[in-house]
Motif scaffolding. Structure first.
Motif, PDB file in Angstrom:
ATOM      1  N   GLY A  77      36.417  82.259  44.345  1.00 34.01           N
ATOM      2  CA  GLY A  77      36.919  81.039  44.676  1.00 34.01           C
ATOM      3  C   GLY A  77      35.935  80.193  45.028  1.00 34.01           C
ATOM      4  N   PHE A  78      36.110  79.079  45.826  1.00 39.60           N
ATOM      5  CA  PHE A  78      34.910  78.189  46.493  1.00 39.60           C
ATOM      6  C   PHE A  78      35.541  77.387  47.656  1.00 39.60           C
ATOM      7  CE2 PHE A  78      36.554  74.078  44.270  1.00 39.60           C
ATOM      8  CZ  PHE A  78      37.588  74.337  43.714  1.00 39.60           C
ATOM      9  N   THR A  79      34.483  77.054  48.473  1.00 36.50           N
ATOM     10  CA  THR A  79      35.087  76.520  49.843  1.00 36.50           C
ATOM     11  C   THR A  79      35.629  75.352  49.792  1.00 36.50           C
ATOM     12  OG1 THR A  79      32.730  75.553  50.123  1.00 36.50           O
ATOM     13  CG2 THR A  79      33.004  77.750  50.941  1.00 36.50           C
ATOM     14  N   PHE A  80      35.523  74.467  48.938  1.00 35.97           N
ATOM     15  CA  PHE A  80      36.125  73.125  48.386  1.00 35.97           C
ATOM     16  C   PHE A  80      37.502  73.314  47.732  1.00 35.97           C
ATOM     17  CE2 PHE A  80      31.882  72.156  49.399  1.00 35.97           C
ATOM     18  CZ  PHE A  80      31.961  71.073  50.177  1.00 35.97           C
ATOM     19  N   CYS A  81      37.815  74.278  47.559  1.00 30.90           N
ATOM     20  CA  CYS A  81      39.114  74.673  46.975  1.00 30.90           C
ATOM     21  C   CYS A  81      40.420  74.149  47.663  1.00 30.90           C
ATOM     22  CB  CYS A  81      39.352  76.099  46.463  1.00 30.90           C
ATOM     23  SG  CYS A  81      40.828  76.291  45.602  1.00 30.90           S
ATOM     24  N   PRO A  82      41.073  73.136  47.252  1.00 28.18           N
ATOM     25  CA  PRO A  82      42.183  72.459  47.913  1.00 28.18           C
ATOM     26  C   PRO A  82      43.141  73.545  48.443  1.00 28.18           C
ATOM     27  CG  PRO A  82      42.496  71.979  45.907  1.00 28.18           C
ATOM     28  CD  PRO A  82      41.325  72.607  45.862  1.00 28.18           C
ATOM     29  N   ASP A  83      43.831  74.527  47.790  1.00 22.63           N
ATOM     30  CA  ASP A  83      44.768  75.236  48.266  1.00 22.63           C
ATOM     31  C   ASP A  83      45.213  76.656  47.780  1.00 22.63           C
ATOM     32  OD1 ASP A  83      45.445  74.882  45.694  1.00 22.63           O
ATOM     33  OD2 ASP A  83      47.104  73.308  46.109  1.00 22.63           O
ATOM     34  N   VAL A  84      44.679  77.104  46.823  1.00 23.20           N
ATOM     35  CA  VAL A  84      44.767  78.266  46.372  1.00 23.20           C
ATOM     36  C   VAL A  84      43.835  79.248  47.086  1.00 23.20           C
ATOM     37  CG1 VAL A  84      44.501  80.162  44.416  1.00 23.20           C
ATOM     38  CG2 VAL A  84      45.482  77.878  44.073  1.00 23.20           C
ATOM     39  N   LYS A 159      36.299  67.801  36.052  1.00 22.09           N
ATOM     40  CA  LYS A 159      36.305  66.318  36.685  1.00 22.09           C
ATOM     41  C   LYS A 159      37.428  66.375  37.605  1.00 22.09           C
ATOM     42  CE  LYS A 159      34.676  61.897  34.949  1.00 22.09           C
ATOM     43  NZ  LYS A 159      34.610  61.056  33.600  1.00 22.09           N
ATOM     44  N   ASP A 160      37.030  65.867  38.858  1.00 21.29           N
ATOM     45  CA  ASP A 160      38.104  65.438  40.053  1.00 21.29           C
ATOM     46  C   ASP A 160      37.544  64.483  40.553  1.00 21.29           C
ATOM     47  OD1 ASP A 160      40.077  65.745  41.694  1.00 21.29           O
ATOM     48  OD2 ASP A 160      39.313  67.464  42.662  1.00 21.29           O
ATOM     49  N   GLY A 166      33.082  64.716  42.912  1.00 21.32           N
ATOM     50  CA  GLY A 166      33.237  64.175  41.739  1.00 21.32           C
ATOM     51  C   GLY A 166      33.932  65.443  40.716  1.00 21.32           C
ATOM     52  N   TYR A 167      33.710  66.643  41.212  1.00 19.67           N
ATOM     53  CA  TYR A 167      34.261  67.592  40.307  1.00 19.67           C
ATOM     54  C   TYR A 167      35.047  68.810  41.238  1.00 19.67           C
ATOM     55  CZ  TYR A 167      30.493  70.825  42.004  1.00 19.67           C
ATOM     56  OH  TYR A 167      29.884  71.659  42.892  1.00 19.67           O
ATOM     57  N   SER A 168      35.908  69.741  40.577  1.00 22.98           N
ATOM     58  CA  SER A 168      36.598  70.721  41.164  1.00 22.98           C
ATOM     59  C   SER A 168      36.135  71.971  40.237  1.00 22.98           C
ATOM     60  CB  SER A 168      38.072  70.474  41.292  1.00 22.98           C
ATOM     61  OG  SER A 168      38.638  71.343  41.686  1.00 22.98           O
ATOM     62  N   VAL A 169      36.696  73.213  40.787  1.00 28.47           N
ATOM     63  CA  VAL A 169      36.351  74.224  39.803  1.00 28.47           C
ATOM     64  C   VAL A 169      37.723  74.956  39.362  1.00 28.47           C
ATOM     65  CG1 VAL A 169      35.267  76.648  39.528  1.00 28.47           C
ATOM     66  CG2 VAL A 169      34.147  74.708  40.816  1.00 28.47           C
ATOM     67  N   ASP A 170      38.005  75.162  38.265  1.00 25.20           N
ATOM     68  CA  ASP A 170      39.350  75.813  37.952  1.00 25.20           C
ATOM     69  C   ASP A 170      39.021  77.318  37.963  1.00 25.20           C
ATOM     70  OD1 ASP A 170      40.688  73.829  37.546  1.00 25.20           O
ATOM     71  OD2 ASP A 170      40.703  73.626  35.270  1.00 25.20           O
ATOM     72  N   HIS A 171      39.688  78.172  38.389  1.00 22.55           N
ATOM     73  CA  HIS A 171      39.332  79.607  38.453  1.00 22.55           C
ATOM     74  C   HIS A 171      40.566  80.422  38.391  1.00 22.55           C
ATOM     75  CE1 HIS A 171      40.093  80.424  42.768  1.00 22.55           C
ATOM     76  NE2 HIS A 171      39.572  79.201  42.912  1.00 22.55           N
ATOM     77  N   THR A 172      40.285  81.640  38.396  1.00 25.08           N
ATOM     78  CA  THR A 172      41.357  83.073  38.443  1.00 25.08           C
ATOM     79  C   THR A 172      41.528  82.945  39.768  1.00 25.08           C
ATOM     80  OG1 THR A 172      40.343  83.778  36.312  1.00 25.08           O
ATOM     81  CG2 THR A 172      41.855  85.007  37.319  1.00 25.08           C
TER      82      THR A 172
END
Ligand code: NI
Length: 205
Positions: A77-84, A159-160, A166-172
């Motif tokens: 994942g990533f530390t800026f991930c909003p909820d998952v 893009k976010d 200005g970006y997010s990361v979609d991920h499994t």
């Protein structure tokens, strides 16, 4: 001209026939490869995991071999991930708490899919807020791409506008359970009930 046409037809037929034979032969080939599990590593089992080289929260280079002898819970994942990701890490922490003393035999690993923002220091701060047990790993984009591929993890920068960067990361969002030899055992998601994870891990330990 007629000869050319006939030649083309023969070549065409040959290609179709060759393709068909290859298709028929494939499952057999795959089975044979799977049967030779010792020579073709991981072919018989689910092909998840493998060697990796990453950077820990102290900035030190680590590899998969540094974790041998312990069971692993591997989560990306990533530390800026909003909820998952926060949910996934909370589930991992709760499951380990539920295991009591046995939890010492498991190393939870959180691997960043956003190496641009997730510096070792950023990872250290983040994982600490969930559980002191969690090992945060990051690395170069190349290292991250390689380990994500090994674990069949999809990730994509998107893009976010809401994010300051200005970006997010979609991920499994999958929590992988690996054994002491680095072999895949089971998987959960951030939505799996903590009790179910504890029960499965108890069975393994
Ligand atoms: Ni996430």
């Amino acid at each position: 001209m007629r000869l050319d046409k006939r030649l083309m037809t023969i070549i065409g037929l040959g290609l179709v026939l060759g393709g068909a034979i290859a298709l028929i032969a494939m499952p057999d080939l795959r089975q044979r490869l799977a049967g030779g599990g010792a020579t073709v590593a991981g072919m018989g089992k689910a092909q998840v995991g493998g060697p990796f080289t990453l950077v820990d929260t102290a900035g030190k280079t680590v590899t998969d071999k540094d974790f041998r002898g312990k069971h692993l819970l591997v989560y990306f994942g990533f530390t800026f991930c909003p909820d998952v990701c926060p949910t996934g890490l909370q589930v991992i922490s709760a499951a380990l708490d539920g295991l009591g003393a046995k939890a010492d035999r498991i190393t939870p690993v959180f691997i960043s899919l956003d190496p641009e923002r997730d510096t070792p220091q950023q990872m250290a701060e983040y994982v600490k807020s969930f559980s002191p047990r969690i090992v945060g790993l990051t690395g170069s984009l190349e290292q991250i791409t390689s380990v994500a591929r090994a674990y069949r993890v999809y990730f994509k920068k998107v893009k976010d506008e809401k994010s300051t960067a200005g970006y997010s990361v979609d991920h499994t969002s999958i929590i992988y359970v690996m054994d002491q030899k680095g072999e895949f055992v089971a998987h959960f998601t951030h939505a799996t009930a903590v009790d179910a994870i504890v029960a499965r891990l108890q069975k393994m330990l």
